[in-house]
Design a protein around this motif. Structure first.
Motif, PDB file in Angstrom:
ATOM      1  N   GLY A 141       0.779  -1.230   0.000  1.00 52.82           N
ATOM      2  CA  GLY A 141       0.000   0.000   0.000  1.00 52.82           C
ATOM      3  C   GLY A 141       0.806   1.273   0.000  1.00 52.82           C
ATOM      4  O   GLY A 141       0.242   2.359  -0.164  1.00 52.82           O
ATOM      5  N   TRP A 142       2.142   1.188   0.137  1.00 54.23           N
ATOM      6  CA  TRP A 142       2.906   2.431   0.204  1.00 54.23           C
ATOM      7  C   TRP A 142       2.919   3.166  -1.135  1.00 54.23           C
ATOM      8  O   TRP A 142       2.949   4.393  -1.170  1.00 54.23           O
ATOM      9  N   ALA A 199       1.903   7.000  -1.712  1.00 55.20           N
ATOM     10  CA  ALA A 199       2.746   7.968  -2.410  1.00 55.20           C
ATOM     11  C   ALA A 199       1.950   8.692  -3.491  1.00 55.20           C
ATOM     12  O   ALA A 199       2.057   9.910  -3.651  1.00 55.20           O
ATOM     13  N   ARG A 200       1.147   7.954  -4.228  1.00 59.92           N
ATOM     14  CA  ARG A 200       0.313   8.587  -5.252  1.00 59.92           C
ATOM     15  C   ARG A 200      -0.673   9.570  -4.626  1.00 59.92           C
ATOM     16  O   ARG A 200      -0.925  10.655  -5.170  1.00 59.92           O
ATOM     17  N   ALA A 201      -1.225   9.190  -3.486  1.00 58.97           N
ATOM     18  CA  ALA A 201      -2.179  10.080  -2.816  1.00 58.97           C
ATOM     19  C   ALA A 201      -1.501  11.365  -2.354  1.00 58.97           C
ATOM     20  O   ALA A 201      -2.056  12.467  -2.498  1.00 58.97           O
ATOM     21  N   GLN A 212      -2.287  15.230  -3.435  1.00 55.77           N
ATOM     22  CA  GLN A 212      -2.609  16.249  -2.434  1.00 55.77           C
ATOM     23  C   GLN A 212      -1.681  17.458  -2.557  1.00 55.77           C
ATOM     24  O   GLN A 212      -2.125  18.607  -2.439  1.00 55.77           O
ATOM     25  N   VAL A 213      -0.398  17.205  -2.778  1.00 56.85           N
ATOM     26  CA  VAL A 213       0.555  18.311  -2.880  1.00 56.85           C
ATOM     27  C   VAL A 213       0.301  19.118  -4.156  1.00 56.85           C
ATOM     28  O   VAL A 213       0.339  20.356  -4.147  1.00 56.85           O
ATOM     29  N   LEU A 214       0.024  18.433  -5.257  1.00 55.65           N
ATOM     30  CA  LEU A 214      -0.286  19.154  -6.489  1.00 55.65           C
ATOM     31  C   LEU A 214      -1.541  20.008  -6.328  1.00 55.65           C
ATOM     32  O   LEU A 214      -1.608  21.141  -6.821  1.00 55.65           O
ATOM     33  N   LEU A 259       9.979   8.423   5.130  1.00 58.88           N
ATOM     34  CA  LEU A 259      10.068   9.698   5.839  1.00 58.88           C
ATOM     35  C   LEU A 259       9.340  10.801   5.089  1.00 58.88           C
ATOM     36  O   LEU A 259       8.679  11.654   5.693  1.00 58.88           O
ATOM     37  N   LEU A 260       9.446  10.806   3.752  1.00 55.16           N
ATOM     38  CA  LEU A 260       8.739  11.826   2.964  1.00 55.16           C
ATOM     39  C   LEU A 260       7.236  11.619   2.984  1.00 55.16           C
ATOM     40  O   LEU A 260       6.467  12.573   2.825  1.00 55.16           O
ATOM     41  N   LEU A 261       6.801  10.388   3.173  1.00 54.63           N
ATOM     42  CA  LEU A 261       5.372  10.116   3.292  1.00 54.63           C
ATOM     43  C   LEU A 261       4.878  10.286   4.718  1.00 54.63           C
ATOM     44  O   LEU A 261       3.665  10.327   4.948  1.00 54.63           O
ATOM     45  N   GLY A 262       5.810  10.377   5.666  1.00 54.36           N
ATOM     46  CA  GLY A 262       5.442  10.431   7.073  1.00 54.36           C
ATOM     47  C   GLY A 262       5.733  11.752   7.733  1.00 54.36           C
ATOM     48  O   GLY A 262       5.061  12.749   7.471  1.00 54.36           O
TER      49      GLY A 262
END
Length: 444
Positions: free
Chosen positions: A62-63, A67-69, A73-75, A387-390
């Motif tokens: 699921g990671w 990451a896609r999510a 969200q950032v875009l 870390l970038l996802l967390g």
């Protein structure tokens, strides 16, 4: 015997409960926030770093979806808040990206010091515009049927076309970024700009007597090591691409020169900045080395290997990674993540904060390096993804700060050294994170 049976039963209950929690919990809620090192190996194997809690999380199913999510969200956050209609390029009002905006009050923008910021409203950074364009073009490549951010892409594309006309600074990564976007979007004007830029590397910054690229505008003459390496790789690539042998030779000479003079054999890292000396006797300009620069150097060396087939570039990249994650102290073994910098003289590490860009640039370097070796630094790559996802990601307002404290809290800059409480999302951090995560998704 009864005691043993009870121990087995208790262990079975604990393991069953743990498995249920892991299967139900979101990726970054499975461990305390920020993550702790749960599985660190006390004796890393040669060429490998430490396995962290972040590593384990990134490997869970699921990671990639998470990451896609995060990318989406950032875009969307940048779509809503990043565009600065007042920004000027070469004296013309073209629009561009805000430098930053406050997390809870996006109307507060372009803060570079405490107090009112009215005079900064027209400022934007061309390099950050290019990062954003790279991210949007990569997103479009991954999602060819979607038009969610097409208008944003076209808007920033028009600005970037102006940003880099006659651009003349020795920063090789800009060449590769322009080239990547030009090819992805089939944009002839950006391809022309990439070629013109690398020609200026050769005409204005390369010294054939010394055999390297350096900045001649200031005394003493000097160069940023990473930028010089990237210019060297750019000259090699452009020399091959457009069949200009002089560019390729200049690039190879630059790579060889910088590596021969800038490597510190004690700490196994590259000095950050060098002063040019006669007959190749360049000397370091200070002993502070940032983690971000080392991660970026790994990318340059991996590119140099791709272009030349010379294994010594990969060997040096491996040495830098080993130092970065294992021996230098730059990797935080308690919380995970790369500290800001260290001093090569005494080996002291600057632990006040961790830059988001350091994690992103190092992840990008690992992506390039790991794709070409038989013993990749996979645990380190996975740790940085997690870390970038967390903890580096602000999950409520969907953005990235320029930097965080060592334990991933909002950083407060010292009086006179920043804007105070740095609860501002920056377009640079957002762009760096997007490009790093998009590269991860593209490679899997």
């Amino acid at each position: 015997m009864r005691t043993i049976v009870w121990i087995v039963i208790v262990l079975w209950v604990i393991m069953t409960a743990a498995g249920y929690i892991v299967s139900c919990a979101p990726l970054w809620e499975q461990f305390p926030h920020p993550p702790l090192l749960l599985g660190a190996s006390p004796t890393p194997s040669p060429g490998r770093g430490l396995v962290t809690a972040a590593t384990s999380l990134a490997l869970l199913p699921g990671w990639r979806e998470q990451a896609r999510a995060v990318i989406e969200q950032v875009l969307e956050s940048m779509h809503e808040h990043a565009w600065n209609p007042l920004a000027k390029t070469h004296g013309r009002r073209t629009g561009g990206l805000f430098i930053n905006w406050q997390m809870i009050d996006p109307e507060r923008v372009n803060a570079i010091r405490p107090g009112p910021q009215g005079e900064t409203l027209e400022k934007h950074d061309p390099q950050v515009d290019l990062l954003y364009l790279n991210a949007l073009s990569a997103y479009q490549h991954l999602n060819p049927g979607r038009a969610s951010y097409q208008a944003d892409l076209q808007r920033i594309l028009a600005v970037v076309r102006l940003d880099f006309q006659d651009y003349n600074l020795p920063k090789g990564w800009i060449y590769f970024s322009l080239l990547s976007v030009a090819r992805s979007l089939s944009d002839a004007s950006l391809l022309d700009e990439a070629r013109a830029l690398v020609e200026r590397f050769y005409r204005f910054w390369f010294d054939p007597l010394i055999g390297t690229i350096y900045d001649r505008r200031h005394q003493p003459f000097g160069y940023n090591t990473v930028h010089a390496l990237e210019c060297g790789a750019a000259l090699v690539d452009a020399g091959k691409r457009w069949q200009v042998p002089a560019w390729r030779e200049a690039g190879e000479r630059t790579l060889e020169h910088v590596i021969s003079v800038a490597f510190d054999p004690q700490r196994h890292l590259l000095y950050e900045n060098m002063v040019v000396g006669p007959a190749g006797s360049d000397r370091p300009q200070g002993d502070e080395v940032r983690a971000a620069s080392t991660g970026e150097a790994v990318s340059a060396l991996a590119l140099a290997y791709q272009l030349t087939g010379q294994h010594r570039y990969l060997s040096l990249a491996s040495t830098l990674l080993q130092s970065l994650f294992v021996t230098s102290g730059l990797w935080d073994r308690q919380h995970g993540g790369l500290y800001f910098a260290l001093h090569l003289g005494d080996g002291s590490v600057i632990r006040d904060y961790k830059e988001t860009r350091a994690q992103c640039l190092t992840l990008s370097g690992l992506q390039l390096y790991n794709a070409q070796v038989t013993l990749p630094f996979l645990s380190e790559e996975h740790a940085l993804i997690a870390l970038l996802l967390g903890p580096f990601y602000e999950h409520t307002y969907h953005g990235y700060f320029y930097r965080l404290t060592a334990d991933f809290q909002v950083y407060v800059s010292k009086p006179g050294a920043g804007i105070g409480k740095e609860d501002y999302f920056t377009s640079e951090a957002m762009g760096c994170a997007l490009n790093a995560l998009l590269a991860v998704i593209q490679s899997t």
